[in-house]
Design a protein around this motif. Sequence first.
Motif, PDB file in Angstrom:
ATOM      1  N   MET A   1       0.832  -1.174   0.000  1.00 56.54           N
ATOM      2  CA  MET A   1       0.000   0.000   0.000  1.00 56.54           C
ATOM      3  C   MET A   1       0.885   1.249   0.000  1.00 56.54           C
ATOM      4  O   MET A   1       1.884   1.303   0.710  1.00 56.54           O
ATOM      5  CB  MET A   1      -0.907  -0.012   1.234  1.00 56.54           C
ATOM      6  N   ARG A   2       0.504   2.226  -0.805  1.00 56.94           N
ATOM      7  CA  ARG A   2       1.299   3.449  -0.907  1.00 56.94           C
ATOM      8  C   ARG A   2       1.045   4.342   0.306  1.00 56.94           C
ATOM      9  O   ARG A   2      -0.054   4.409   0.830  1.00 56.94           O
ATOM     10  CB  ARG A   2       0.936   4.223  -2.172  1.00 56.94           C
ATOM     11  N   SER A   3       2.095   5.076   0.685  1.00 59.04           N
ATOM     12  CA  SER A   3       1.951   6.020   1.785  1.00 59.04           C
ATOM     13  C   SER A   3       1.252   7.280   1.273  1.00 59.04           C
ATOM     14  O   SER A   3       1.149   7.513   0.060  1.00 59.04           O
ATOM     15  CB  SER A   3       3.328   6.390   2.344  1.00 59.04           C
ATOM     16  N   ILE A   4       0.780   8.083   2.200  1.00 59.84           N
ATOM     17  CA  ILE A   4       0.148   9.359   1.833  1.00 59.84           C
ATOM     18  C   ILE A   4       1.136  10.214   1.049  1.00 59.84           C
ATOM     19  O   ILE A   4       0.758  10.865   0.070  1.00 59.84           O
ATOM     20  CB  ILE A   4      -0.334  10.103   3.104  1.00 59.84           C
ATOM     21  N   GLU A   5       2.392  10.212   1.459  1.00 59.33           N
ATOM     22  CA  GLU A   5       3.402  11.004   0.761  1.00 59.33           C
ATOM     23  C   GLU A   5       3.577  10.544  -0.685  1.00 59.33           C
ATOM     24  O   GLU A   5       3.663  11.367  -1.599  1.00 59.33           O
ATOM     25  CB  GLU A   5       4.751  10.945   1.503  1.00 59.33           C
ATOM     26  N   GLN A   6       3.617   9.237  -0.895  1.00 59.14           N
ATOM     27  CA  GLN A   6       3.754   8.695  -2.246  1.00 59.14           C
ATOM     28  C   GLN A   6       2.531   9.027  -3.087  1.00 59.14           C
ATOM     29  O   GLN A   6       2.649   9.438  -4.244  1.00 59.14           O
ATOM     30  CB  GLN A   6       3.958   7.180  -2.195  1.00 59.14           C
ATOM     31  N   LEU A   7       1.370   8.859  -2.508  1.00 60.75           N
ATOM     32  CA  LEU A   7       0.132   9.148  -3.213  1.00 60.75           C
ATOM     33  C   LEU A   7       0.043  10.632  -3.557  1.00 60.75           C
ATOM     34  O   LEU A   7      -0.320  11.008  -4.672  1.00 60.75           O
ATOM     35  CB  LEU A   7      -1.060   8.718  -2.366  1.00 60.75           C
ATOM     36  N   THR A   8       0.411  11.474  -2.605  1.00 61.18           N
ATOM     37  CA  THR A   8       0.395  12.921  -2.840  1.00 61.18           C
ATOM     38  C   THR A   8       1.322  13.291  -3.981  1.00 61.18           C
ATOM     39  O   THR A   8       0.947  14.061  -4.882  1.00 61.18           O
ATOM     40  CB  THR A   8       0.797  13.677  -1.561  1.00 61.18           C
ATOM     41  N   GLU A   9       2.522  12.755  -3.973  1.00 64.44           N
ATOM     42  CA  GLU A   9       3.486  13.044  -5.036  1.00 64.44           C
ATOM     43  C   GLU A   9       2.940  12.622  -6.395  1.00 64.44           C
ATOM     44  O   GLU A   9       3.026  13.359  -7.379  1.00 64.44           O
ATOM     45  CB  GLU A   9       4.810  12.324  -4.743  1.00 64.44           C
ATOM     46  N   LEU A  11      -0.265  12.209  -7.255  1.00 64.17           N
ATOM     47  CA  LEU A  11      -1.433  13.012  -7.626  1.00 64.17           C
ATOM     48  C   LEU A  11      -1.040  14.429  -8.035  1.00 64.17           C
ATOM     49  O   LEU A  11      -1.642  15.008  -8.934  1.00 64.17           O
ATOM     50  CB  LEU A  11      -2.435  13.045  -6.481  1.00 64.17           C
ATOM     51  N   LEU A  12      -0.024  14.991  -7.397  1.00 61.16           N
ATOM     52  CA  LEU A  12       0.415  16.337  -7.759  1.00 61.16           C
ATOM     53  C   LEU A  12       1.083  16.389  -9.132  1.00 61.16           C
ATOM     54  O   LEU A  12       1.223  17.465  -9.705  1.00 61.16           O
ATOM     55  CB  LEU A  12       1.350  16.907  -6.690  1.00 61.16           C
ATOM     56  N   SER A  13       1.444  15.236  -9.657  1.00 59.15           N
ATOM     57  CA  SER A  13       2.048  15.205 -10.992  1.00 59.15           C
ATOM     58  C   SER A  13       0.989  15.141 -12.097  1.00 59.15           C
ATOM     59  O   SER A  13       1.315  15.231 -13.275  1.00 59.15           O
ATOM     60  CB  SER A  13       3.002  14.009 -11.117  1.00 59.15           C
ATOM     61  N   PRO A  15      -2.120  16.416 -14.536  1.00 58.60           N
ATOM     62  CA  PRO A  15      -2.417  17.702 -15.165  1.00 58.60           C
ATOM     63  C   PRO A  15      -3.376  18.511 -14.291  1.00 58.60           C
ATOM     64  O   PRO A  15      -4.136  17.945 -13.496  1.00 58.60           O
ATOM     65  CB  PRO A  15      -3.085  17.319 -16.490  1.00 58.60           C
ATOM     66  N   ILE A  16      -3.350  19.818 -14.450  1.00 58.00           N
ATOM     67  CA  ILE A  16      -4.138  20.710 -13.602  1.00 58.00           C
ATOM     68  C   ILE A  16      -5.631  20.381 -13.633  1.00 58.00           C
ATOM     69  O   ILE A  16      -6.297  20.407 -12.602  1.00 58.00           O
ATOM     70  CB  ILE A  16      -3.885  22.188 -13.954  1.00 58.00           C
ATOM     71  N   ALA A  17      -6.173  20.061 -14.785  1.00 61.48           N
ATOM     72  CA  ALA A  17      -7.604  19.752 -14.875  1.00 61.48           C
ATOM     73  C   ALA A  17      -7.943  18.512 -14.049  1.00 61.48           C
ATOM     74  O   ALA A  17      -8.974  18.469 -13.372  1.00 61.48           O
ATOM     75  CB  ALA A  17      -8.023  19.567 -16.331  1.00 61.48           C
ATOM     76  N   SER A  18      -7.067  17.531 -14.076  1.00 58.73           N
ATOM     77  CA  SER A  18      -7.295  16.309 -13.290  1.00 58.73           C
ATOM     78  C   SER A  18      -7.191  16.601 -11.799  1.00 58.73           C
ATOM     79  O   SER A  18      -7.986  16.091 -11.000  1.00 58.73           O
ATOM     80  CB  SER A  18      -6.276  15.237 -13.671  1.00 58.73           C
ATOM     81  N   ARG A  19      -6.219  17.442 -11.408  1.00 55.24           N
ATOM     82  CA  ARG A  19      -6.087  17.804  -9.994  1.00 55.24           C
ATOM     83  C   ARG A  19      -7.302  18.592  -9.520  1.00 55.24           C
ATOM     84  O   ARG A  19      -7.775  18.409  -8.397  1.00 55.24           O
ATOM     85  CB  ARG A  19      -4.803  18.595  -9.760  1.00 55.24           C
ATOM     86  N   ALA A  20      -7.831  19.476 -10.376  1.00 51.70           N
ATOM     87  CA  ALA A  20      -9.015  20.257 -10.012  1.00 51.70           C
ATOM     88  C   ALA A  20     -10.209  19.333  -9.794  1.00 51.70           C
ATOM     89  O   ALA A  20     -10.957  19.497  -8.828  1.00 51.70           O
ATOM     90  CB  ALA A  20      -9.311  21.296 -11.094  1.00 51.70           C
ATOM     91  N   LEU A  21     -10.383  18.379 -10.679  1.00 52.72           N
ATOM     92  CA  LEU A  21     -11.481  17.426 -10.535  1.00 52.72           C
ATOM     93  C   LEU A  21     -11.313  16.602  -9.264  1.00 52.72           C
ATOM     94  O   LEU A  21     -12.266  16.393  -8.516  1.00 52.72           O
ATOM     95  CB  LEU A  21     -11.553  16.517 -11.771  1.00 52.72           C
TER      96      LEU A  21
END
Length: 80
Positions: A1-9, A11-13, A15-21
């Motif tokens: 299972m991925r850590s929150i830090e890994q998942l955050t990294e 997800l932050l990569s 595209p902006i439209a995907s992050r907004a959604l």
Amino acid sequence: MRSIEQLTEELLSLPIASRALLAEKLAESLEFDIDPIIQAAWTTEAHKRRNEIQSDAVQAIPGDEALAQVRPLVLDFEVV
């Protein structure tokens, strides 16, 4: 299972439209017992602001700069 830090990294990569959604979906998952009329108004306003930024109709400024502009106004506010 991925850590929150890994998942955050990861997800932050996205595209902006995907992050907004994703941000919209996460915010929706935290909401409860909210008047649907108020929620619809906030959603409409959020989409309007997002579209204004994406179309360059307005220019976003960094949060610390925005707070620096607002703080003097709040300090001058007198409660009656």
